[in-house]
Design a protein around this motif. Sequence first.
Motif, PDB file in Angstrom:
ATOM      1  N   UNK A 424       0.859  -1.187   0.000  1.00  0.00           N
ATOM      2  CA  UNK A 424       0.000   0.000   0.000  1.00  0.00           C
ATOM      3  C   UNK A 424       0.891   1.233   0.000  1.00  0.00           C
ATOM      4  N   UNK A 425       0.776   2.061  -1.021  1.00  0.00           N
ATOM      5  CA  UNK A 425       1.562   3.291  -1.099  1.00  0.00           C
ATOM      6  C   UNK A 425       0.696   4.533  -1.165  1.00  0.00           C
ATOM      7  N   UNK A 426      -0.623   4.371  -1.283  1.00  0.00           N
ATOM      8  CA  UNK A 426      -1.505   5.528  -1.356  1.00  0.00           C
ATOM      9  C   UNK A 426      -2.952   5.102  -1.296  1.00  0.00           C
ATOM     10  N   UNK A 427      -3.836   6.084  -1.368  1.00  0.00           N
ATOM     11  CA  UNK A 427      -5.263   5.811  -1.322  1.00  0.00           C
ATOM     12  C   UNK A 427      -5.812   5.782   0.082  1.00  0.00           C
ATOM     13  N   UNK A 428      -7.114   5.544   0.175  1.00  0.00           N
ATOM     14  CA  UNK A 428      -7.820   5.435   1.449  1.00  0.00           C
ATOM     15  C   UNK A 428      -8.486   4.076   1.521  1.00  0.00           C
ATOM     16  N   UNK A 429      -8.193   3.312   2.572  1.00  0.00           N
ATOM     17  CA  UNK A 429      -8.780   1.993   2.769  1.00  0.00           C
ATOM     18  C   UNK A 429      -9.565   1.984   4.072  1.00  0.00           C
ATOM     19  N   UNK A 430     -10.828   1.600   3.982  1.00  0.00           N
ATOM     20  CA  UNK A 430     -11.677   1.398   5.153  1.00  0.00           C
ATOM     21  C   UNK A 430     -12.190  -0.036   5.045  1.00  0.00           C
ATOM     22  N   UNK A 431     -11.591  -0.936   5.811  1.00  0.00           N
ATOM     23  CA  UNK A 431     -11.796  -2.374   5.615  1.00  0.00           C
ATOM     24  C   UNK A 431     -12.258  -3.025   6.911  1.00  0.00           C
ATOM     25  N   UNK A 432     -13.275  -3.874   6.821  1.00  0.00           N
ATOM     26  CA  UNK A 432     -13.673  -4.677   7.974  1.00  0.00           C
ATOM     27  C   UNK A 432     -13.884  -6.110   7.533  1.00  0.00           C
ATOM     28  N   UNK A 433     -13.496  -7.029   8.420  1.00  0.00           N
ATOM     29  CA  UNK A 433     -13.703  -8.444   8.153  1.00  0.00           C
ATOM     30  C   UNK A 433     -14.297  -9.125   9.354  1.00  0.00           C
ATOM     31  N   UNK A 447       3.656   2.010   2.824  1.00  0.00           N
ATOM     32  CA  UNK A 447       4.506   3.175   2.623  1.00  0.00           C
ATOM     33  C   UNK A 447       3.738   4.455   2.458  1.00  0.00           C
ATOM     34  N   UNK A 448       2.413   4.390   2.512  1.00  0.00           N
ATOM     35  CA  UNK A 448       1.594   5.585   2.347  1.00  0.00           C
ATOM     36  C   UNK A 448       0.127   5.216   2.427  1.00  0.00           C
ATOM     37  N   UNK A 449      -0.719   6.220   2.255  1.00  0.00           N
ATOM     38  CA  UNK A 449      -2.158   5.996   2.292  1.00  0.00           C
ATOM     39  C   UNK A 449      -2.751   6.198   3.668  1.00  0.00           C
ATOM     40  N   UNK A 450      -4.051   6.047   3.743  1.00  0.00           N
ATOM     41  CA  UNK A 450      -4.825   6.173   4.978  1.00  0.00           C
ATOM     42  C   UNK A 450      -5.575   4.867   5.152  1.00  0.00           C
ATOM     43  N   UNK A 451      -5.231   4.121   6.191  1.00  0.00           N
ATOM     44  CA  UNK A 451      -5.698   2.752   6.334  1.00  0.00           C
ATOM     45  C   UNK A 451      -6.421   2.589   7.656  1.00  0.00           C
ATOM     46  N   UNK A 452      -7.684   2.186   7.580  1.00  0.00           N
ATOM     47  CA  UNK A 452      -8.513   1.938   8.759  1.00  0.00           C
ATOM     48  C   UNK A 452      -9.039   0.522   8.663  1.00  0.00           C
ATOM     49  N   UNK A 453      -8.803  -0.299   9.689  1.00  0.00           N
ATOM     50  CA  UNK A 453      -9.120  -1.717   9.608  1.00  0.00           C
ATOM     51  C   UNK A 453      -9.831  -2.171  10.862  1.00  0.00           C
ATOM     52  N   UNK A 454     -10.909  -2.932  10.678  1.00  0.00           N
ATOM     53  CA  UNK A 454     -11.580  -3.621  11.781  1.00  0.00           C
ATOM     54  C   UNK A 454     -11.470  -5.109  11.556  1.00  0.00           C
ATOM     55  N   UNK A 455     -10.983  -5.820  12.589  1.00  0.00           N
ATOM     56  CA  UNK A 455     -10.877  -7.270  12.553  1.00  0.00           C
ATOM     57  C   UNK A 455     -10.924  -7.793  13.968  1.00  0.00           C
ATOM     58  N   UNK A 456     -10.741  -9.079  14.121  1.00  0.00           N
ATOM     59  CA  UNK A 456     -10.860  -9.663  15.448  1.00  0.00           C
ATOM     60  C   UNK A 456      -9.670  -9.307  16.343  1.00  0.00           C
ATOM     61  N   UNK A 457      -9.808  -9.583  17.629  1.00  0.00           N
ATOM     62  CA  UNK A 457      -8.778  -9.227  18.609  1.00  0.00           C
ATOM     63  C   UNK A 457      -8.251 -10.424  19.369  1.00  0.00           C
ATOM     64  N   UNK A 458      -8.626 -11.641  18.963  1.00  0.00           N
ATOM     65  CA  UNK A 458      -8.155 -12.807  19.703  1.00  0.00           C
ATOM     66  C   UNK A 458      -8.131 -14.010  18.780  1.00  0.00           C
ATOM     67  N   UNK A 459      -7.590 -15.105  19.316  1.00  0.00           N
ATOM     68  CA  UNK A 459      -7.563 -16.351  18.561  1.00  0.00           C
ATOM     69  C   UNK A 459      -6.660 -16.232  17.351  1.00  0.00           C
ATOM     70  N   UNK A 460      -7.054 -16.844  16.254  1.00  0.00           N
ATOM     71  CA  UNK A 460      -6.238 -16.893  15.049  1.00  0.00           C
ATOM     72  C   UNK A 460      -6.606 -15.793  14.064  1.00  0.00           C
TER      73      UNK A 460
END
Length: 608
Positions: A424-433, A447-460
């Motif tokens: 990732x070198x640019x752009x805006x990512x708003x990702x949830x899984x 190396x760049x961009x705006x990255x926001x991520x939602x994912x789990x906090x435990x286990x695998x």
Amino acid sequence: MKWKRDAGIAFAIAAGLLFSAGCGATDASPEPEGGGAASAAVAAVAAYVSYEFSDEDTDSSFSGQGASTIAFDGDRATINGAGVSSAGGVVTVSSAGTYVFSGETDDGQIVVYVGKNDVVRLVLDNLSIACPDGPPIYSMRAGKTVVVLAEGSHNTVRDAASYTQTDEDGEPDAAIFSKDSLTITGAGALSVEASRLDGICSKDVLAITGGTIDVRAVDDGLRGTDGVAISDGALTVRAGGQGIKSTKYEEDENGELTEGFLLIQGGAIDIPECFEGLEAPRIQIDGGDIDIAASDDGINGAGSAADGGTAGAGTAGQIPGTRPGGQEWDKARPGGEAAQGAGGAPGRPGMDAGDVPDRAVMDAGDVPGVEAGDVPDRAVMDAGDVPGVDAGGAPPAQAMNPAQGMAGGGGFGEMAQSGVFLRVTGGTLDVSGGKDGIDINGDIYIGGGKIMISGQSQGMEGAIDLDGTLVITGGDLITAGSVTAPGAASAQNTLVFSYSGQHTAMSLIELKDGSGEALLAYESRIGFSVSAFSSPGLKDGETYAVCIDGEKLADVTLSGATTSIAQDGGGYAAGGAAGGSGRGGGGWGGAPAAGRLLPEAGGIADAA
């Protein structure tokens, strides 16, 4: 197939050699930030995707002079011009050139069958076409097929749940299907409704350079077997399978991966419903505005089963859950198993081998096809449903022993797959899984961009889960969910923070500096108990406040490139290699909610 050098497509693993991507007047891929020793270290783990968009890909203009016109009216097609014929509702293009389609039909098909080096331009100018027994648009042979969406036009393509003519691999399998390179461009609108399997598919490279495109597919939205390249356009994809993907994983005589990539340089991509959002062995994001809500992984990078992956029901060398021929189609969905074809091989249910009638002109010497039966019920979710995990009581965060994880990258002791990466070198990512926000079976370079991520906090599972090395040298990153610790090559400070308890979806996460200004801010899409923060503004030795919904939970002083700490001040192991998962505690969150980028967070973006 191998890359054609004269097509301007090439890959290179950056082992001291970094080269740029070109797209006409598009800026080349940026060099890694950091310089010096950091850049040298980055080169060891970061690879580039380079794909050159040709003038044919980006030219959406057309002239009526010299173009043939085809107007559908029910089961009839009125033709004006050469190089095209019609029989029984099937319009066959047999010569290179430009063809303008308009009108409406519920029993029609456009077939392209020209020389293997010929370029055909199909201009859709207010066309509505449906085919009851095959793909409405089917390019059987061409050097390249370019679909141009005429400015101001609204076009619709719809297929049926079964096709009467398919080959031994179950193809064609998409409402718009090309056996060769396929490009979609223009300034019009295209709606694709795919009831059999995929929406738009190219067996070579699928390029998107313009248009407003809406795809609803039973299985995958957009698929380019060899690669998918997007430079512009507004895409909305709702899919029962993957939103956008490339699945081919093939090594050349030097052992280097030569196919299977996803390159995004611009455009607006919204994938509100999918099993997984983006998937390819090699993924590079240089720009664009990307929003993903997935029930499994938001972004998934995986390679060959023979290279450390898991073959699952597939054969060696295929991505888990693959279609015959190495094309992934139906991974086990929540509540169900991957479908099996004849003889237990991965395939599509309800399909029997046998001779079938022709629908369109076929290649000489065609083998008997496959009769398609009913597709299993995998309807696209209703509007407003957001995929994710079921809400439930989550246990409080568990204290982690720092010995359980080892900073420096590496997932849960799994082997990284050679040549697989996310860059990732640019752009805006708003990702949830619903599971991982990002899951890469190799390396990740930011190396760049705006990255926001939602994912789990435990286990695998986690917001960022990888089996290789995470390198951060630039960009803004904030997560609701656990993150594997960045490797030693990272040149930007990162904070990984484990909360004392579980926080709910739609919680406002902020990291503030000493003056109270929010450097990073994000509304989580799922419940979480861990967050990661990284930004060029974070300085070693300075103190920052971690806040949830405006309440300060802790002041943290950064110490070193990666600071991993729990809310109570104890140690926290942010991800690990061999020796344990290194995940924080917490519980399973609820279904992803509508995350958003906060305009007041000056360090991360200016857009809502």
